[in-house]
Design an enzyme around this catalytic site. Sequence first.
Site, PDB file in Angstrom:
ATOM      1  N   LYS A 141       0.838  -1.197   0.000  1.00 45.91           N
ATOM      2  CA  LYS A 141       0.000   0.000   0.000  1.00 45.91           C
ATOM      3  C   LYS A 141       0.874   1.250   0.000  1.00 45.91           C
ATOM      4  CE  LYS A 141      -3.617   2.467   2.356  1.00 45.91           C
ATOM      5  NZ  LYS A 141      -4.593   2.577   3.434  1.00 45.91           N
TER       6      LYS A 141
ATOM      7  N   GLU B  69      10.623  -4.843   4.308  1.00 42.09           N
ATOM      8  CA  GLU B  69      10.695  -6.244   3.879  1.00 42.09           C
ATOM      9  C   GLU B  69      10.373  -6.366   2.388  1.00 42.09           C
ATOM     10  OE1 GLU B  69       9.189  -5.062   6.540  1.00 42.09           O
ATOM     11  OE2 GLU B  69       9.126  -6.494   8.192  1.00 42.09           O
TER      12      GLU B  69
ATOM     13  N   GLY C 129      -4.840  -1.706   4.689  1.00 37.62           N
ATOM     14  CA  GLY C 129      -3.974  -2.814   4.264  1.00 37.62           C
ATOM     15  C   GLY C 129      -4.603  -4.182   4.490  1.00 37.62           C
ATOM     16  N   ARG C 130      -5.149  -4.416   5.692  1.00 30.98           N
ATOM     17  CA  ARG C 130      -5.696  -5.756   5.986  1.00 30.98           C
ATOM     18  C   ARG C 130      -7.071  -5.961   5.378  1.00 30.98           C
ATOM     19  NH1 ARG C 130      -4.760  -2.721  10.176  1.00 30.98           N
ATOM     20  NH2 ARG C 130      -6.401  -1.913  11.521  1.00 30.98           N
TER      21      ARG C 130
ATOM     22  N   GLU D 189      -4.848  -6.967  14.630  1.00 30.80           N
ATOM     23  CA  GLU D 189      -4.352  -5.645  14.231  1.00 30.80           C
ATOM     24  C   GLU D 189      -5.496  -4.626  14.282  1.00 30.80           C
ATOM     25  OE1 GLU D 189      -0.792  -4.896  11.453  1.00 30.80           O
ATOM     26  OE2 GLU D 189      -2.506  -4.502  10.157  1.00 30.80           O
TER      27      GLU D 189
ATOM     28  N   HIS E  35      -5.135 -33.753  17.577  1.00 31.49           N
ATOM     29  CA  HIS E  35      -4.086 -34.626  18.105  1.00 31.49           C
ATOM     30  C   HIS E  35      -2.934 -33.819  18.704  1.00 31.49           C
ATOM     31  CE1 HIS E  35      -6.075 -38.081  16.274  1.00 31.49           C
ATOM     32  NE2 HIS E  35      -6.397 -37.220  15.328  1.00 31.49           N
TER      33      HIS E  35
ATOM     34  N   LYS F  81       9.292  -1.080  14.328  1.00 32.69           N
ATOM     35  CA  LYS F  81       9.837  -0.804  12.988  1.00 32.69           C
ATOM     36  C   LYS F  81      10.865   0.325  13.054  1.00 32.69           C
ATOM     37  CE  LYS F  81       5.652  -1.401  10.178  1.00 32.69           C
ATOM     38  NZ  LYS F  81       4.716  -0.695   9.307  1.00 32.69           N
TER      39      LYS F  81
HETATM   40  O1  F6P Z   1       3.182  -3.172   9.791  1.00 33.31           O
HETATM   41  C1  F6P Z   1       1.810  -3.349   9.634  1.00 33.31           C
HETATM   42  C2  F6P Z   1       1.345  -3.002   8.252  1.00 33.31           C
HETATM   43  O2  F6P Z   1       1.271  -1.623   8.106  1.00 33.31           O
HETATM   44  C3  F6P Z   1       0.026  -3.664   7.952  1.00 33.31           C
HETATM   45  O3  F6P Z   1      -1.051  -2.964   8.439  1.00 33.31           O
HETATM   46  C4  F6P Z   1       0.072  -3.760   6.477  1.00 33.31           C
HETATM   47  O4  F6P Z   1      -0.873  -4.673   5.973  1.00 33.31           O
HETATM   48  C5  F6P Z   1       1.503  -4.201   6.272  1.00 33.31           C
HETATM   49  O5  F6P Z   1       2.223  -3.487   7.255  1.00 33.31           O
HETATM   50  C6  F6P Z   1       2.072  -3.960   4.916  1.00 33.31           C
HETATM   51  O6  F6P Z   1       2.059  -2.611   4.558  1.00 33.31           O
HETATM   52  P1  F6P Z   1       2.238  -2.173   3.055  1.00 33.31           P
HETATM   53  O7  F6P Z   1       1.119  -2.765   2.264  1.00 33.31           O
HETATM   54  O8  F6P Z   1       2.202  -0.672   3.054  1.00 33.31           O
HETATM   55  O9  F6P Z   1       3.566  -2.692   2.575  1.00 33.31           O
END
Ligand code: F6P
Length: 506
Positions: free
Chosen positions: A191, A197, A250-251, A336, A367, A477
């Site tokens: 987003k 990452e 995002g979620r 979240e 199990h 972060k």
């Molecule tokens: O660190 C949490 C977060 O902001 C989530 O809410 C989001 O889905 C994820 O990181 C990834 O963010 P982006 O889509 O901006 O890379």
Amino acid sequence: MTDAPAALWNALETLEFPTLGALFAVPGRLDRYCTTLDLPGGPIRFDWSKTHLFPAAEAILARLAEAQGLAEKRRQLIEGEAINNTEGRAAEHTAQRGVGAPASVVEAEALHERMQGLVEAIHEGLFGEVRSLIHIGIGGSALGPALAIDALTRDGARVAVHVVSNIDGCALEAAFRGCDPATTMIAVASKTFTTTETMTNAASALDWLREGGVDDPYGRVVALTASPEKAVEWGVDDTRVLPFSESVGGRYSLWSSIGFPIALAIGFEGFAEFLAGAAAIDHHFIEAPIDSNVVVRAAFADLLYTQAFKCQTRAVFAYDERLALFPDYLQQLEMESNGKRVTADGQPLTRPSAPVTWGGVGTDAQHAVFQLLHQGTHMIPVDFLAIKIPGHDLDPLHHQILLSNCFAQGAALMAGKASDDGARAYPGNRPSATFLAEDLNPATLGALIAFHEHRTFVSAALLGINPFDQFGVELGKAIAKQIDAGDGEGFDPSTEALLAAAGLRG
Ligand code: F6P
């Protein structure tokens, strides 16, 4: 005059709850708490009868819904008002499936058309032979696509999608091993288009293409983002940038262009069915009266367990291998969204927020962890998810055993079993809810996900929290960035020693 929420919470906490057995002695319980909705992907049965919901508890929760303005908050959500007050913006995921402010719906349709164009161009061979897509994203930019692709492509996909989220290079290397650079495209899903990452993995994926003999690696990249200008600046040609609105969280973003890998894998028609399944739940959530609204009922039960029974966790078991990633997806959605310690207006939240969501697949979990569910000292409300039509062609005995185990667990948790030998006694009176869907297809999956989005929203509304921000993820972060930049000095002795031991200091 509406009641004060505090008095109502107190009334819920001090209510005497009959046992599940006693509740079932009341005629009509099953009809009252088990509802089957006819949905685009086939019927889904929502059975909440084995929970402690009963009219007196529901009456209090309904008054709480009124006191906390649930109907008004739902209107604000659907009409695209700035319900995410701490960030001053709307949360318009429903507009992605055609239910929302007219201008936002029109915008979402146009962006979906753009996505459809690119998906079809790839299917038609305009990018040469494309056998694989490495979808790089994290959190909401990965969990939804990973779930949908795992659930819906067991019989094969039009393009094989590998979802990579972790910064640990082992994850990306595993994807590389399954792909040939000559026939692979990369989706960079973010987003913000700044997430460490994702951007680090994306750069390594470009290197892999380059080293694999691809002359124009950027030409193989599609960007899925609400920050299209950043994607262009990073090097993706504008024609392969699929934007989505900043007002989609995002979620909640798998309905937007973040769903590109889903459409590429199952075809755009399948993706449209996925949206339609979700839209059907949107309509139910908006239109069904409170006492027959399956979304509100589920949230009421969730609140009853966290607030009155003080349950700290809730468990979700998918009795279907195709839904193995459903608990992972729900963890982000619920924790979240509702893992908050202040209300939407910044006051301390004086009661439990979201429970810890956890789970796994049946029958495996039986199990491993079910011992605690049956005989541990915790009460853990459980959701069971089952699909009537099997996802395989093997002997029907497999599915028969799977489903009989699923229903046996709910029955056993509720009924328990007396014994003079304490170690062999089961207390019973342990709650569960069961979803039974006819078939697992894009529309059913869309409906199940949208159901949980709204369930989470209703809980947040009654607690008075904002489910659409996530400031809690920022501090860690920021510290990691400081360390990486070499200017994070003066941590506690334990952290300093760890950094030194791992070779991250001087
Ligand atoms: O660190 C949490 C977060 O902001 C989530 O809410 C989001 O889905 C994820 O990181 C990834 O963010 P982006 O889509 O901006 O890379």
